[in-house]
Design a protein around this motif. Structure first.
Motif, PDB file in Angstrom:
ATOM      1  N   LEU A 172       0.840  -1.201   0.000  1.00  0.00           N
ATOM      2  CA  LEU A 172       0.000   0.000   0.000  1.00  0.00           C
ATOM      3  C   LEU A 172       0.876   1.251   0.000  1.00  0.00           C
ATOM      4  O   LEU A 172       0.601   2.210  -0.726  1.00  0.00           O
ATOM      5  N   MET A 198       2.289   1.865  -3.429  1.00  0.00           N
ATOM      6  CA  MET A 198       1.262   2.367  -4.356  1.00  0.00           C
ATOM      7  C   MET A 198       1.029   3.854  -4.099  1.00  0.00           C
ATOM      8  O   MET A 198       0.929   4.651  -5.036  1.00  0.00           O
ATOM      9  N   ALA A 199       0.956   4.218  -2.827  1.00  0.00           N
ATOM     10  CA  ALA A 199       0.736   5.628  -2.476  1.00  0.00           C
ATOM     11  C   ALA A 199       1.872   6.490  -3.016  1.00  0.00           C
ATOM     12  O   ALA A 199       1.642   7.578  -3.557  1.00  0.00           O
ATOM     13  N   THR A 245       3.744   6.093  -5.556  1.00  0.00           N
ATOM     14  CA  THR A 245       3.736   6.341  -7.003  1.00  0.00           C
ATOM     15  C   THR A 245       2.761   7.467  -7.341  1.00  0.00           C
ATOM     16  O   THR A 245       2.855   8.084  -8.390  1.00  0.00           O
ATOM     17  N   MET A 257      -2.589   8.571   4.448  1.00  0.00           N
ATOM     18  CA  MET A 257      -1.862   7.319   4.682  1.00  0.00           C
ATOM     19  C   MET A 257      -2.592   6.487   5.734  1.00  0.00           C
ATOM     20  O   MET A 257      -2.708   5.274   5.607  1.00  0.00           O
ATOM     21  N   ASP A 258      -3.089   7.129   6.781  1.00  0.00           N
ATOM     22  CA  ASP A 258      -3.853   6.404   7.795  1.00  0.00           C
ATOM     23  C   ASP A 258      -5.097   5.767   7.171  1.00  0.00           C
ATOM     24  O   ASP A 258      -5.427   4.607   7.438  1.00  0.00           O
ATOM     25  N   LEU A 288      -5.480   4.881   4.140  1.00  0.00           N
ATOM     26  CA  LEU A 288      -5.052   3.791   3.266  1.00  0.00           C
ATOM     27  C   LEU A 288      -4.621   2.564   4.065  1.00  0.00           C
ATOM     28  O   LEU A 288      -5.094   1.447   3.841  1.00  0.00           O
ATOM     29  N   THR A 312      -5.037   1.583   7.180  1.00  0.00           N
ATOM     30  CA  THR A 312      -5.968   0.901   8.094  1.00  0.00           C
ATOM     31  C   THR A 312      -6.835  -0.135   7.385  1.00  0.00           C
ATOM     32  O   THR A 312      -7.446  -0.973   8.043  1.00  0.00           O
ATOM     33  N   THR A 313      -6.866  -0.090   6.043  1.00  0.00           N
ATOM     34  CA  THR A 313      -7.603  -1.142   5.338  1.00  0.00           C
ATOM     35  C   THR A 313      -6.921  -2.499   5.532  1.00  0.00           C
ATOM     36  O   THR A 313      -7.573  -3.528   5.477  1.00  0.00           O
TER      37      THR A 313
END
Lengths: 409, 409
Positions: free
Chosen positions: A50, A53-54, A56, A66-67, A69, A71-72
């Protein structure tokens, strides 16, 4: 019948098979008659994927997003583990951090838990359900999703154990317990049956990755008995509690070490009362984390200050020092890379004043030069040449008889 | 300056590049001076991957845990899209369903929205932020995470547009609009400039996948103007509104078709008042979804009932009928597979009584036998042999002059 909090880290839930295995460990405690709350991390490398991906999309993603993202990751694990438990015939219910009542500071990326409302968890335990909670995450009072920073799932587990007044908190991981030193490097490393909170805190702060220092501190403050144990192998782990009754005679409990240490020396500083505070306030304000500090006065007017930083922070450190050269008023900077830190930890040192001296003697006999020293009541840290790090740990492990203790089963 | 709700489906956010592209579409409206709320689905095949992982763990996963699992998909997309918007210099904030105030029934897997508290979104819009909301998901009043079922992100977008009193709701997808019929099969298919809610509702129910019927119904009930348009190509899409002022002269607006239809005939039933209700109550109680129904009396004592089902449901249908043979008191069951349904839809039919007759004539002239018929005020559905389906659509498309309308730009 008691209440047990179990925590499974990313490697212990890294695949469908491992989730099944974790479910079996949960069921085992349930069948022993206990209520069980399970805290899980994101599966294996999910978080790394993750993050990349972030990156990029945005080279400096906001901490809030980011949190959102990251936490999924745990949310996937809680649902899958609950499904696995149900498939095996056990009632289970999953909760995200906010659903589990974990309230944090309104800070993203590294929030501290401020309160836990356990109503929902206790209701579900009362119905006979296994409760599966997402580690590492919570929500602020205004409903923002937050994360607890590195090692956050350990903290969630310990905090829940404290809030629920659990009988025990078991940290399941990919090693079988806490070792006298890192068994990947030192053959004689031995698993400890027990260790005190304070000793574990020192080891965790000194680079032993098995538990996050914040979780240990939480456990110490709320008197939560911890056990670090293997999710795959069925053997006792290491108990962490107030003052371990096992192996009381041990002066040194463990040896921690880390590489990538650099020494920075700022030479020719004015020998004034404010020199120390000026230099380290400047570094802290610029986000530089300093470890060991040594001051040596060379004359009445001039003094030198040495400190260690992670090698990765060296460039930034030098940059900050040069930027503030006029304020700090020093003559020159010297740096020495390729160093490592080796530390011995043990509560027994308090009543054994000669331990530090013994450590230096052992190292001297091996021709290992100690470049910096830092001590606390229960530890002695030394900075030495990196290429002698493993040898230093070996001889200290031998000298303090860490491998000679009776085996723990 | 108005308020626009934009919705991007899974294929429109299926990769990092497509998320960047969606961000550009959002920014375009922002730069036009509008406030923008964006609703997104899970990236591409994410949902399918999560479902298959769940099924390896539990062949019948609970709907609650599936909701917990699947809602992570949209949560990933909202964070990445927000990061993309910020990287391009625009302030954005992401919200999960519960954070966005989307309250649903306490039902898992297919909940309806009961209320939307837009306070948070409106506060953020007031600060000039773009608000990015996870589609498909909400939470019940007691904090359980729920999902809205198939097409749920369309519903989220339309419901938010209604609650926020938005000026427009744009549905971005992988086609450029609503077509007179499926352009993958019929060369002459033409994009419509406009279509009414009722017509769109019939088309959606008849298998046109571009919009979910529930979303269309919501838009109709709350008078939300919709536009279905391409996320990749910059051209006008299709406007869906109360009574479209464009192309008023059209009697038939579109032709829908679907295959995998089977006709089931239950022969020799007692010709009694309760026969129809008994047979369809039995089927409904066993979860069989019946489409077109035809009753034909063969004598005063006996009657036959035909109905169409999806071919995939045939085995279960026959099983249920055989199980209740004594209750239903029929002589035999006949089935005919390899059928398709072709439907014409248009508000103009209400004032043009001869439309159904014209449809039958067109099909008869092509030697296509109509096996079943079903009508509403604005549609006529026929069941025909599957192998003649595409030809039937072609001749109807031609006969009702759907390709001859002036091109829409």
């Amino acid at each position: 019948m008691g209440l047990i909090v179990q925590k499974f880290g990313g490697t212990s839930v890294g695949s469908v098979e491992k989730i099944q295995n974790a479910a079996n460990r949960v069921i085992q405690e349930k069948q022993n008659g206990h209520n069980v709350v399970v805290v899980v991390s994101a599966m294996g490398k999910t978080t790394d994927q993750l993050v990349s991906m972030a990156e990029t999309i945005n080279s400096h993603p906001s901490k809030r997003e980011m949190d959102m993202l990251l936490t999924t990751g745990e949310q996937v694990t809680i649902s899958l583990l609950s499904m696995a438990l149900k498939a095996k015939g056990f009632d289970a219910v999953s909760y995200t951090g906010w659903q589990a009542g974990i309230e944090t500071e309104p800070i993203h990326g590294n929030a501290r838990i401020t309160d836990i409302d356990t109503t929902r968890i206790q209701d579900q335990l009362g119905c006979g359900n296994i409760v599966v909670v997402a580690g590492f995450q919570g929500a602020s009072i205004d409903g923002e999703i937050t994360t607890l920073g590195r090692g956050g799932s350990d903290t969630t587990a310990v905090a829940l154990a404290a809030a629920l007044n659990a009988d025990k908190c078991d940290i399941y991981t990919d090693v079988t317990g806490v070792f006298t030193t890192d068994p990947r490097f030192i053959k004689g490393a031995r698993k400890l049956a027990g260790i005190s909170y304070d000793e574990m805190l020192e080891l965790a702060n000194l680079g032993a990755g098995v538990l996050h220092p914040r979780a240990v501190e939480f456990a110490k403050n709320y008197h939560v008995p911890l056990e670090v144990r293997s999710s795959l192998e069925h053997e006792n782990g290491t108990i962490i509690e107030e003052e371990t009754t096992l192996e009381q005679n041990l002066v040194v409990r463990g040896i921690a070490f880390e590489d990538q240490v650099t020494r920075v020396t700022v030479c020719g500083l004015p020998n004034e009362l404010t020199t120390l505070s000026t230099i380290f306030t400047t570094l802290a304000a610029n986000g530089i984390n300093v470890d060991i500090i040594i001051q040596s006065s060379t004359s009445q007017e001039k003094t030198s200050i040495s400190f260690s930083v992670k090698t990765g922070d060296l460039d930034e450190t030098v940059k900050v020092l040069e930027q503030f050269k006029n304020n700090l008023n020093y003559e020159k900077i010297e740096t020495e890379k390729e160093l490592s830190k080796v530390s011995i930890v043990g509560s027994g040192m308090i009543s054994n004043p000669g331990v530090a001296a013994e450590m230096f003697e052992v190292l001297a006999n091996e021709g290992i030069q100690v470049k910096m020293v830092s001590t606390s009541e229960i530890k002695v840290s030394t900075v030495i040449e990196h290429e002698k790090m493993v040898r230093a740990v070996e001889v200290l492990h031998e000298a303090f008889q860490l491998s000679k203790q009776e085996a723990v089963v």
